[in-house]
Enzyme design. Structure first.
Site, PDB file in Angstrom:
ATOM      1  N   HIS A 139      -3.566   6.617   2.205  1.00 20.21           N
ATOM      2  CA  HIS A 139      -3.950   5.302   1.686  1.00 20.21           C
ATOM      3  C   HIS A 139      -5.343   4.970   2.207  1.00 20.21           C
ATOM      4  O   HIS A 139      -5.644   5.166   3.386  1.00 20.21           O
ATOM      5  CB  HIS A 139      -2.930   4.259   2.141  1.00 20.21           C
ATOM      6  CG  HIS A 139      -3.404   2.855   1.967  1.00 20.21           C
ATOM      7  ND1 HIS A 139      -3.959   2.411   0.793  1.00 20.21           N
ATOM      8  CD2 HIS A 139      -3.447   1.798   2.822  1.00 20.21           C
ATOM      9  CE1 HIS A 139      -4.317   1.147   0.933  1.00 20.21           C
ATOM     10  NE2 HIS A 139      -4.019   0.748   2.152  1.00 20.21           N
ATOM     11  N   CYS A 165       0.816  -1.219   0.000  1.00 22.82           N
ATOM     12  CA  CYS A 165       0.000   0.000   0.000  1.00 22.82           C
ATOM     13  C   CYS A 165       0.848   1.267   0.000  1.00 22.82           C
ATOM     14  O   CYS A 165       0.332   2.362  -0.226  1.00 22.82           O
ATOM     15  CB  CYS A 165      -0.936  -0.003   1.206  1.00 22.82           C
ATOM     16  SG  CYS A 165      -1.799  -1.561   1.402  1.00 22.82           S
ATOM     17  N   ASN A 209     -10.352  -1.052  -0.424  1.00 19.53           N
ATOM     18  CA  ASN A 209      -8.912  -0.854  -0.227  1.00 19.53           C
ATOM     19  C   ASN A 209      -8.203  -1.483  -1.426  1.00 19.53           C
ATOM     20  O   ASN A 209      -8.211  -2.701  -1.585  1.00 19.53           O
ATOM     21  CB  ASN A 209      -8.514  -1.523   1.089  1.00 19.53           C
ATOM     22  CG  ASN A 209      -7.018  -1.482   1.374  1.00 19.53           C
ATOM     23  OD1 ASN A 209      -6.204  -1.321   0.476  1.00 19.53           O
ATOM     24  ND2 ASN A 209      -6.654  -1.643   2.642  1.00 19.53           N
TER      25      ASN A 209
HETATM   26  O1  UT7 Z   1      -4.127  -1.781   3.298  1.00 20.49           O
HETATM   27  C1  UT7 Z   1      -3.260  -2.452   4.104  1.00 20.49           C
HETATM   28  C2  UT7 Z   1      -3.416  -2.007   5.475  1.00 20.49           C
HETATM   29  N1  UT7 Z   1      -4.609  -2.609   6.029  1.00 20.49           N
HETATM   30  C3  UT7 Z   1      -5.242  -1.978   6.970  1.00 20.49           C
HETATM   31  O2  UT7 Z   1      -4.871  -0.895   7.316  1.00 20.49           O
HETATM   32  C4  UT7 Z   1      -6.404  -2.677   7.598  1.00 20.49           C
HETATM   33  C5  UT7 Z   1      -6.413  -2.336   9.049  1.00 20.49           C
HETATM   34  N2  UT7 Z   1      -7.411  -3.028   9.797  1.00 20.49           N
HETATM   35  C6  UT7 Z   1      -8.723  -2.806   9.668  1.00 20.49           C
HETATM   36  O3  UT7 Z   1      -9.153  -2.059   8.828  1.00 20.49           O
HETATM   37  C7  UT7 Z   1      -9.644  -3.444  10.693  1.00 20.49           C
HETATM   38  O4  UT7 Z   1      -8.866  -4.120  11.638  1.00 20.49           O
HETATM   39  C8  UT7 Z   1     -10.694  -4.411  10.095  1.00 20.49           C
HETATM   40  C9  UT7 Z   1     -11.731  -3.593   9.342  1.00 20.49           C
HETATM   41  C10 UT7 Z   1     -10.005  -5.385   9.172  1.00 20.49           C
HETATM   42  C11 UT7 Z   1     -11.409  -5.151  11.207  1.00 20.49           C
HETATM   43  O5  UT7 Z   1     -12.014  -4.236  12.099  1.00 20.49           O
HETATM   44  P1  UT7 Z   1     -11.758  -4.313  13.676  1.00 20.49           P
HETATM   45  O6  UT7 Z   1     -12.552  -3.270  14.278  1.00 20.49           O
HETATM   46  O7  UT7 Z   1     -10.272  -4.282  13.924  1.00 20.49           O
HETATM   47  O8  UT7 Z   1     -12.367  -5.721  14.020  1.00 20.49           O
HETATM   48  P2  UT7 Z   1     -11.766  -6.823  15.002  1.00 20.49           P
HETATM   49  O9  UT7 Z   1     -10.867  -7.727  14.252  1.00 20.49           O
HETATM   50  O10 UT7 Z   1     -11.230  -6.160  16.233  1.00 20.49           O
HETATM   51  O11 UT7 Z   1     -13.058  -7.621  15.421  1.00 20.49           O
HETATM   52  C12 UT7 Z   1     -14.095  -7.003  16.193  1.00 20.49           C
HETATM   53  C13 UT7 Z   1     -15.277  -7.949  16.302  1.00 20.49           C
HETATM   54  C14 UT7 Z   1     -14.909  -9.334  16.779  1.00 20.49           C
HETATM   55  O12 UT7 Z   1     -16.006  -9.837  17.545  1.00 20.49           O
HETATM   56  P3  UT7 Z   1     -15.995  -9.793  19.143  1.00 20.49           P
HETATM   57  O13 UT7 Z   1     -14.759 -10.553  19.553  1.00 20.49           O
HETATM   58  O14 UT7 Z   1     -15.922  -8.342  19.515  1.00 20.49           O
HETATM   59  O15 UT7 Z   1     -17.277 -10.468  19.498  1.00 20.49           O
HETATM   60  C15 UT7 Z   1     -14.795 -10.137  15.504  1.00 20.49           C
HETATM   61  O16 UT7 Z   1     -15.040 -11.485  15.706  1.00 20.49           O
HETATM   62  O17 UT7 Z   1     -15.869  -8.123  15.011  1.00 20.49           O
HETATM   63  C16 UT7 Z   1     -15.865  -9.515  14.674  1.00 20.49           C
HETATM   64  N3  UT7 Z   1     -15.581  -9.611  13.235  1.00 20.49           N
HETATM   65  C17 UT7 Z   1     -16.548  -9.543  12.314  1.00 20.49           C
HETATM   66  N4  UT7 Z   1     -17.874  -9.435  12.400  1.00 20.49           N
HETATM   67  C18 UT7 Z   1     -18.578  -9.369  11.242  1.00 20.49           C
HETATM   68  C19 UT7 Z   1     -14.393  -9.729  12.640  1.00 20.49           C
HETATM   69  N5  UT7 Z   1     -14.545  -9.752  11.308  1.00 20.49           N
HETATM   70  C20 UT7 Z   1     -15.872  -9.645  11.069  1.00 20.49           C
HETATM   71  C21 UT7 Z   1     -16.655  -9.584   9.912  1.00 20.49           C
HETATM   72  N6  UT7 Z   1     -17.986  -9.436  10.042  1.00 20.49           N
HETATM   73  N7  UT7 Z   1     -16.113  -9.643   8.679  1.00 20.49           N
END
Ligand code: UT7
Length: 345
Positions: free
Chosen positions: A270, A127, A301
């Protein structure tokens, strides 16, 4: 020891200031909604919008290659730069999804564009790749090693995404953006700040190396466990890194070019996650007049393509920003980052 009295008979040609002369973008036709993504993962439109800001993304067609997308973006950028294709003497393609280990995408793109014999190579900085490319192009024009450099950020991430991976399937999209960097009477590209943190290389990575796929394919009886090594991501760790580490990088970019936030016309980070963009805007205390790219909403993205895609759209929608100063900053797998201020073409 080096003998300083020995020198080459001829110094390299002196360069000059550089600027972005023109931008172009290509978005594939097919719109992929969150509802379609959710056919393969346990998620919802609401969750994806809330956590990433993404409402939809574009996927290239099965026969539409990274080079096809790059050709369209490049021709627009070259046309807008007011030069002929033959005047491009270096082609840099930032990508992580060119499906050939070798050759690079850049010479293949140059051939399709009809550029006779340019310097041509790819940049693998995920990225951050486009901003690495703009930094290199600036140095090339300034040093005199090239006059017009075509910098392309292009990705067909749909080829390398696991549609069943809940942690990444909703994030990625396809597209291509291009810029022509060329000579200028006045400085148009600021000093590049770049770096990486390789100890966190596994936070976003192809899950297995190609060699493991080969071993699996060649194993007796072709075991069932054989699968395509798509890109995996530890989203939360990358999110934290981006939010806490990239604002100081942005401040250094501004300080090195002696540009204040008041002087900025636009901020084009980005397009990783809308929440990351919003957190950076807050952390940098950007004044209200600064236009902020939020292209992720409809583009997803697109890794190396995201900044030129977002900047091109911004200028098409708000042509009055032309001539203003934009802060651009790419960050991602590596973990690599790069950014600079540029005068908008
Ligand atoms: O371009 C390269 C660089 N990439 C980035 O910069 C990406 C950076 N990261 C992100 O954008 C975020 O971390 C994501 C959008 C990928 C994920 O968001 P998050 O707020 O970090 O989610 P998380 O992994 O902390 O998960 C939060 C909750 C969890 O549930 P509990 O434990 O709170 O009950 C996950 O199990 O959301 C749940 N979860 C989902 N729920 C519905 C994780 N993935 C999903 C999903 N749909 N796809």
């Amino acid at each position: 020891m080096t003998d300083a009295s020995v020198s080459l008979p001829l110094a390299p040609p002196a360069g000059q200031h550089a600027r972005v002369l023109g931008l172009g973008a290509y978005r594939p036709e097919r719109v992929v909604t969150n509802a379609e993504i959710c056919q393969h993962i346990d998620s919802s439109d609401e969750w994806i919008r809330q956590r990433s800001g993404i409402a939809e993304r574009r996927f290239a067609g099965p026969d539409e290659s990274l080079i096809d997308m790059s050709v369209t973006a490049s021709l627009t950028a070259i046309d807008r730069a007011g030069i002929d294709v033959g005047q491009v003497d270096a082609v840099l393609v930032a990508t992580i999804t060119h499906p050939y280990q070798t050759p690079a995408a850049a010479p293949m793109l140059a051939d399709r564009l009809g550029i006779p014999s340019p310097a041509a190579f790819d940049i693998s900085a995920a990225c951050a790749g486009y901003c690495y490319g703009i930094g290199l192009a600036n140095d090339m024009v300034r040093s005199g090693s090239a006059r017009h450099v075509l910098v392309v950020g292009a990705e067909k991430l749909s080829d390398f995404t696991d549609p069943a991976d809940r942690g990444s399937a909703f994030i990625f999209g396809d597209g291509a953006g291009a810029a022509v960097v060329g000579p200028s009477q006045t400085p148009g590209i600021g000093a590049t700040t770049w770096g990486s943190d390789g100890k966190h290389w596994d936070k976003i990575a192809q899950r297995e190396p190609w060699t493991e796929l080969r071993e699996a394919m060649e194993a007796p009886g072709r075991p069932d466990g054989i699968h395509w090594p798509s890109i995996g991501m530890q989203g939360q760790a990358v999110f934290r890194w981006a939010v806490y580490s990239m604002a100081p990088v942005a401040r250094k970019i501004l300080a090195d070019s002696q540009v204040s936030t008041e002087q900025l016309a636009a901020f084009v980070p980005h397009q990783a996650n809308l929440r990351i963009t919003d957190a950076m805007v807050k952390e940098l205390r950007l004044p209200g007049h600064v236009a902020v790219a939020r292209d992720i909403t409809t583009t997803g993205n697109t890794s190396a393509a995201s900044i030129p895609l977002a900047m091109t759209r911004m200028l098409e929608e708000r042509p009055e920003l032309s001539g203003g100063i934009a802060l651009q900053l790419g960050f991602g797998a590596g973990l690599a980052y790069a950014g600079q201020v540029v005068v908008l073409p």
